[in-house]
Design a protein around this motif. Structure first.
Motif, PDB file in Angstrom:
ATOM      1  N   GLY A   1      50.209  33.165  -3.451  1.00  0.00           N
ATOM      2  CA  GLY A   1      51.549  32.874  -3.940  1.00  0.00           C
ATOM      3  C   GLY A   1      52.671  33.165  -2.982  1.00  0.00           C
ATOM      4  O   GLY A   1      52.542  33.025  -1.777  1.00  0.00           O
ATOM      5  N   CYS A   2      53.772  33.614  -3.518  1.00  0.00           N
ATOM      6  CA  CYS A   2      55.053  33.869  -2.847  1.00  0.00           C
ATOM      7  C   CYS A   2      55.652  32.575  -2.310  1.00  0.00           C
ATOM      8  O   CYS A   2      55.596  32.275  -1.114  1.00  0.00           O
ATOM      9  N   LEU A   3      56.202  31.815  -3.222  1.00  0.00           N
ATOM     10  CA  LEU A   3      56.803  30.534  -2.875  1.00  0.00           C
ATOM     11  C   LEU A   3      57.959  30.708  -1.895  1.00  0.00           C
ATOM     12  O   LEU A   3      58.172  29.855  -1.029  1.00  0.00           O
ATOM     13  N   GLU A   4      58.704  31.826  -2.007  1.00  0.00           N
ATOM     14  CA  GLU A   4      59.851  32.025  -1.110  1.00  0.00           C
ATOM     15  C   GLU A   4      59.434  32.014   0.355  1.00  0.00           C
ATOM     16  O   GLU A   4      60.125  31.450   1.213  1.00  0.00           O
ATOM     17  N   TYR A   5      58.294  32.650   0.648  1.00  0.00           N
ATOM     18  CA  TYR A   5      57.818  32.677   2.037  1.00  0.00           C
ATOM     19  C   TYR A   5      57.394  31.282   2.488  1.00  0.00           C
ATOM     20  O   TYR A   5      57.741  30.839   3.590  1.00  0.00           O
ATOM     21  N   LYS A   6      56.676  30.562   1.643  1.00  0.00           N
ATOM     22  CA  LYS A   6      56.243  29.213   2.001  1.00  0.00           C
ATOM     23  C   LYS A   6      57.453  28.303   2.216  1.00  0.00           C
ATOM     24  O   LYS A   6      57.461  27.464   3.125  1.00  0.00           O
ATOM     25  N   GLN A   7      58.474  28.464   1.393  1.00  0.00           N
ATOM     26  CA  GLN A   7      59.690  27.659   1.566  1.00  0.00           C
ATOM     27  C   GLN A   7      60.389  28.002   2.876  1.00  0.00           C
ATOM     28  O   GLN A   7      60.917  27.110   3.563  1.00  0.00           O
ATOM     29  N   ALA A   8      60.395  29.286   3.238  1.00  0.00           N
ATOM     30  CA  ALA A   8      60.997  29.691   4.516  1.00  0.00           C
ATOM     31  C   ALA A   8      60.226  29.096   5.684  1.00  0.00           C
ATOM     32  O   ALA A   8      60.806  28.654   6.683  1.00  0.00           O
ATOM     33  N   VAL A   9      58.889  29.091   5.584  1.00  0.00           N
ATOM     34  CA  VAL A   9      58.064  28.459   6.614  1.00  0.00           C
ATOM     35  C   VAL A   9      58.400  26.977   6.718  1.00  0.00           C
ATOM     36  O   VAL A   9      58.543  26.431   7.819  1.00  0.00           O
TER      37      VAL A   9
ATOM     38  N   GLU B   1      50.980  22.208   1.508  1.00  0.00           N
ATOM     39  CA  GLU B   1      50.651  22.086   2.930  1.00  0.00           C
ATOM     40  C   GLU B   1      50.889  23.363   3.729  1.00  0.00           C
ATOM     41  O   GLU B   1      50.782  23.366   4.950  1.00  0.00           O
ATOM     42  N   ILE B   2      51.173  24.463   3.033  1.00  0.00           N
ATOM     43  CA  ILE B   2      51.420  25.761   3.678  1.00  0.00           C
ATOM     44  C   ILE B   2      50.786  26.851   2.831  1.00  0.00           C
ATOM     45  O   ILE B   2      50.874  26.822   1.601  1.00  0.00           O
ATOM     46  N   ASN B   3      50.145  27.810   3.472  1.00  0.00           N
ATOM     47  CA  ASN B   3      49.764  29.041   2.788  1.00  0.00           C
ATOM     48  C   ASN B   3      49.852  30.195   3.773  1.00  0.00           C
ATOM     49  O   ASN B   3      49.647  30.014   4.974  1.00  0.00           O
ATOM     50  N   HIS B   4      50.160  31.366   3.247  1.00  0.00           N
ATOM     51  CA  HIS B   4      50.262  32.536   4.120  1.00  0.00           C
ATOM     52  C   HIS B   4      48.870  33.072   4.434  1.00  0.00           C
ATOM     53  O   HIS B   4      47.892  32.780   3.739  1.00  0.00           O
ATOM     54  N   CYS B   5      48.778  33.825   5.499  1.00  0.00           N
ATOM     55  CA  CYS B   5      47.558  34.536   5.849  1.00  0.00           C
ATOM     56  C   CYS B   5      47.947  35.933   6.283  1.00  0.00           C
ATOM     57  O   CYS B   5      49.087  36.171   6.687  1.00  0.00           O
ATOM     58  N   MET B   6      47.010  36.852   6.203  1.00  0.00           N
ATOM     59  CA  MET B   6      47.294  38.237   6.592  1.00  0.00           C
ATOM     60  C   MET B   6      47.081  38.386   8.094  1.00  0.00           C
ATOM     61  O   MET B   6      46.169  39.083   8.561  1.00  0.00           O
TER      62      MET B   6
ATOM     63  N   GLY C   1      46.049  38.625  -1.045  1.00  0.00           N
ATOM     64  CA  GLY C   1      47.363  38.289  -0.520  1.00  0.00           C
ATOM     65  C   GLY C   1      48.090  39.468   0.094  1.00  0.00           C
ATOM     66  O   GLY C   1      47.829  40.625  -0.231  1.00  0.00           O
ATOM     67  N   GLN C   2      49.002  39.158   1.003  1.00  0.00           N
ATOM     68  CA  GLN C   2      49.787  40.206   1.641  1.00  0.00           C
ATOM     69  C   GLN C   2      50.862  40.718   0.683  1.00  0.00           C
ATOM     70  O   GLN C   2      51.391  39.979  -0.150  1.00  0.00           O
ATOM     71  N   PHE C   3      51.191  42.001   0.805  1.00  0.00           N
ATOM     72  CA  PHE C   3      52.205  42.671  -0.021  1.00  0.00           C
ATOM     73  C   PHE C   3      53.453  41.789  -0.099  1.00  0.00           C
ATOM     74  O   PHE C   3      53.994  41.350   0.915  1.00  0.00           O
ATOM     75  N   LEU C   4      53.921  41.560  -1.335  1.00  0.00           N
ATOM     76  CA  LEU C   4      55.043  40.647  -1.543  1.00  0.00           C
ATOM     77  C   LEU C   4      56.311  41.098  -0.831  1.00  0.00           C
ATOM     78  O   LEU C   4      57.099  40.264  -0.368  1.00  0.00           O
ATOM     79  N   ALA C   5      56.515  42.397  -0.719  1.00  0.00           N
ATOM     80  CA  ALA C   5      57.714  42.881  -0.020  1.00  0.00           C
ATOM     81  C   ALA C   5      57.697  42.455   1.444  1.00  0.00           C
ATOM     82  O   ALA C   5      58.747  42.151   2.031  1.00  0.00           O
ATOM     83  N   ILE C   6      56.510  42.429   2.051  1.00  0.00           N
ATOM     84  CA  ILE C   6      56.401  41.979   3.441  1.00  0.00           C
ATOM     85  C   ILE C   6      56.724  40.500   3.540  1.00  0.00           C
ATOM     86  O   ILE C   6      57.475  40.063   4.424  1.00  0.00           O
ATOM     87  N   GLN C   7      56.164  39.703   2.637  1.00  0.00           N
ATOM     88  CA  GLN C   7      56.432  38.267   2.676  1.00  0.00           C
ATOM     89  C   GLN C   7      57.924  37.970   2.493  1.00  0.00           C
ATOM     90  O   GLN C   7      58.489  37.110   3.172  1.00  0.00           O
ATOM     91  N   LYS C   8      58.555  38.677   1.563  1.00  0.00           N
ATOM     92  CA  LYS C   8      59.979  38.425   1.308  1.00  0.00           C
ATOM     93  C   LYS C   8      60.852  38.906   2.465  1.00  0.00           C
ATOM     94  O   LYS C   8      61.896  38.313   2.754  1.00  0.00           O
ATOM     95  N   SER C   9      60.420  39.956   3.154  1.00  0.00           N
ATOM     96  CA  SER C   9      61.141  40.401   4.358  1.00  0.00           C
ATOM     97  C   SER C   9      61.025  39.356   5.453  1.00  0.00           C
ATOM     98  O   SER C   9      61.983  39.123   6.215  1.00  0.00           O
ATOM     99  N   ALA C  10      59.871  38.718   5.533  1.00  0.00           N
ATOM    100  CA  ALA C  10      59.647  37.706   6.564  1.00  0.00           C
ATOM    101  C   ALA C  10      60.502  36.473   6.362  1.00  0.00           C
ATOM    102  O   ALA C  10      60.768  35.727   7.307  1.00  0.00           O
ATOM    103  N   VAL C  11      60.954  36.237   5.138  1.00  0.00           N
ATOM    104  CA  VAL C  11      61.883  35.130   4.890  1.00  0.00           C
ATOM    105  C   VAL C  11      63.139  35.325   5.726  1.00  0.00           C
ATOM    106  O   VAL C  11      63.644  34.390   6.362  1.00  0.00           O
ATOM    107  N   ARG C  12      63.628  36.546   5.743  1.00  0.00           N
ATOM    108  CA  ARG C  12      64.819  36.864   6.552  1.00  0.00           C
ATOM    109  C   ARG C  12      64.547  36.606   8.032  1.00  0.00           C
ATOM    110  O   ARG C  12      65.389  36.044   8.743  1.00  0.00           O
ATOM    111  N   ALA C  13      63.356  36.979   8.503  1.00  0.00           N
ATOM    112  CA  ALA C  13      63.011  36.774   9.911  1.00  0.00           C
ATOM    113  C   ALA C  13      62.955  35.287  10.254  1.00  0.00           C
ATOM    114  O   ALA C  13      63.503  34.852  11.273  1.00  0.00           O
ATOM    115  N   LEU C  14      62.304  34.508   9.408  1.00  0.00           N
ATOM    116  CA  LEU C  14      62.141  33.083   9.695  1.00  0.00           C
ATOM    117  C   LEU C  14      63.457  32.328   9.663  1.00  0.00           C
ATOM    118  O   LEU C  14      63.611  31.313  10.350  1.00  0.00           O
ATOM    119  N   ASP C  15      64.397  32.796   8.881  1.00  0.00           N
ATOM    120  CA  ASP C  15      65.680  32.100   8.766  1.00  0.00           C
ATOM    121  C   ASP C  15      66.660  32.474   9.876  1.00  0.00           C
ATOM    122  O   ASP C  15      67.760  31.921   9.943  1.00  0.00           O
TER     123      ASP C  15
END
Length: 410
Positions: free
Chosen positions: A83-91, A108-113, A283-297
C-alpha cells in the motif's frame, strides 16, 4: 566436536552438507580483515577509506522532520503491505517530472524495501529449474544469486572497456538464449560508471522482443549521471512493454538505511513482483514511505548529491593522474573504476586487482575494492567521510603523498 544433526539438512543452494565448512573468504571480508590489521599495525597512520559504498551523510533535514512527525501518528503503526498510495503518487510525479514517463501509481508502481529486495524477488516470478538469467558483470549479484536459488542458471555478460562497458549480446550461445527469461541491466553502471543511452536501450528492447525476455533495469544510481542528464529506461518507446525499472532512495536521497525504493513498468510485471512481495514482507514502515514523499518532491536534494559526488570524483581523478593512473571522471555513479597497476617499477608484480588492493591496504592504509571479473580494476568510492571541501582536499593530499613514490606500472 560432532557435527549437528541438521548439517545434512542444509539446501544445496547454500552449500548443502558442506555449508559452514568452507575456508574461502569473500573479498569484502578480506578487505574488512585487512582494514582491521592496518589500523592495528599502523595506529599512527590514518586509514584512507575509498571502499565504502554508501552515502556519507544523512537524509535531508526536511525529510527527517517529516519522519519525526509521522512516526508518532497512530495510523502509521500497522502493516504497509503493498500500500501507501501517497508514496506511489510521489513516485509517479517524480517519474513524469524528471523523465517524462507516465505511470499509473496504482497498477504500474510498487514500493520495495530497497532495490536489493526487488532484485531478489523478481526471479521468483519467472525462473523455473533450468531457466537462465542474463546478467552484466561486474555488478550487483543478487538477482543471479536468487536465480540459482530457484534452480536456474546465470549467464554472465562481461562489461569490457573495448566495448565501452556495454554487453555484447552476440556472444550468448543459442542454447543459452533459448532458455533465457530475464535480462538484468544496470545503468548508470556500478562499478564501471557507464551510462545507459537511448541507442543502447533501443538495442535492449529489440533484443528482448526478439528473444522473449523480460528486462530488469537496475537504476539505483539513476540520479548520478554526469555527462548527460539522468534518464530512465522507460523513456524509450517500447520499454514499458518489455520490462521494469528498479529505483532506490538510497543513493540520490541519502536514505541508505531507510530501505526504500520502487519497481515500475509494465502492469503485469509489477503485479507479479507485488504478489511475490506480498508473500515475503509486510511492506516498509509507513512513516518512512510518507517521509520519502517529501524527498521525491524536492529535486534539489538529488541535484545537490549529484554535484557533491561529481566534485569529489573530479578531485580524485586529478589526484590519481598525478600518481600515474590513467583515468577519467565516470559517466555516472559515485565510483571510479580504473585499471589496476600490474606492478611497481623495479619492484613487485601484481597478478590481479585483489593483490593490488591488498598491497594498498597493507602497505599504505588505502582501502579500495578489487574487481577481476572482466579484467583487473580497482574501484574507488567517493563516499568517504569529509565534512568540508577543505577536508576533501586534505584527504586527496594524503592520498597523493602515499602513492606518488610507488611508481606504478600499468
Amino acid at each position: 566436536m560432532s557435527e549437528p544433526y541438521f548439517q545434512q539438512l542444509f539446501a544445496e543452494r547454500i552449500g548443502g552438507s558442506q555449508y559452514g565448512k568452507s575456508t574461502e573468504i569473500y573479498k569484502f571480508e578480506k578487505i574488512k580483515r585487512a582494514k582491521r590489521k592496518a589500523l592495528a599495525d599502523h595506529p599512527e597512520r590514518a586509514l584512507l577509506d575509498f571502499g565504502i559504498g554508501e552515502n556519507d551523510e544523512m537524509a535531508d533535514p526536511s525529510v527527517r522532520q517529516i519522519m519525526a512527525e509521522e512516526i508518532n501518528k497512530l495510523e502509521n503503526r500497522g502493516y504497509a503491505d503493498n500500500g501507501c498510495l501517497e508514496y506511489k503518487q510521489a513516485v509517479s510525479r517524480f517519474m513524469k517530472r524528471r523523465f517524462g514517463v507516465d505511470l499509473d501509481p496504482v497498477s504500474e508502481i510498487n514500493h520495495c524495501m530497497g532495490s536489493k529486495t526487488a532484485l531478489a524477488m523478481i526471479p521468483e516470478a519467472f525462473i523455473n529449474p533450468g531457466d537462465v538469467t542474463l546478467m552484466t558483470v561486474p555488478g550487483y549479484p543478487v538477482a543471479g544469486t536468487h536465480t540459482r536459488y530457484c534452480g536456474g542458471e546465470v549467464w554472465s555478460l562481461p562489461l569490457v572497456e573495448e566495448n565501452d562497458f556495454y554487453p555484447d549480446f552476440s556472444t550468448i550461445p543459442a542454447d543459452v538464449l533459448r532458455r533465457a527469461k530475464l535480462l538484468v541491466t544496470n545503468y548508470p553502471n556500478s562499478p564501471t560508471g557507464q551510462l545507459g543511452t537511448v541507442e543502447f536501450y533501443k538495442q535492449v528492447i529489440e533484443f528482448a522482443r526478439a528473444n522473449d525476455l523480460v528486462v530488469v533495469q537496475d537504476a539505483a544510481h539513476s540520479m548520478f549521471s554526469f555527462r548527460e542528464r539522468p534518464m530512465s529506461f522507460l523513456e524509450v518507446p517500447g520499454a514499458k512493454e518489455v520490462g521494469v525499472e528498479i529505483h532506490s532512495m538510497s543513493k540520490g536521497w541519502h536514505m541508505i538505511g531507510w530501505r526504500l525504493g520502487w519497481v515500475c513498468g509494465h502492469e503485469r510485471l509489477v503485479r507479479a513482483f507485488s504478489d511475490i512481495k506480498d508473500n515475503s514482507d509486510s511492506g516498509q514502515f509507513l512513516a518512512i514511505q510518507k517521509s520519502a514523499v517529501r524527498a521525491l518532491d524536492d529535486d534539489s536534494i538529488p541535484d545537490r548529491a549529484r554535484a557533491k559526488y561529481l566534485r569529489r570524483l573530479q578531485k580524485l581523478v586529478a589526484t590519481l593522474r598525478k600518481c600515474g593512473f590513467t583515468c577519467e571522471v565516470p559517466g555516472g555513479t559515485y565510483f571510479l573504476y580504473t585499471k589496476a597497476p600490474v606492478g611497481i617499477k623495479g619492484g613487485r608484480a601484481f597478478g590481479s586487482a585483489e593483490e593490488v588492493s591488498q598491497y594498498l591496504i597493507t602497505e599504505q592504509s588505502i582501502c579500495t575494492v578489487p574487481w577481476d571479473n572482466a579484467g583487473s580494476y580497482l574501484r574507488f568510492s567517493v563516499t568517504y567521510q569529509a565534512p568540508t571541501e577543505a577536508d576533501e582536499d586534505a584527504l586527496m593530499a594524503a592520498l597523493a603523498e602515499r602513492l606518488i613514490n610507488d611508481h606504478f606500472e600499468f
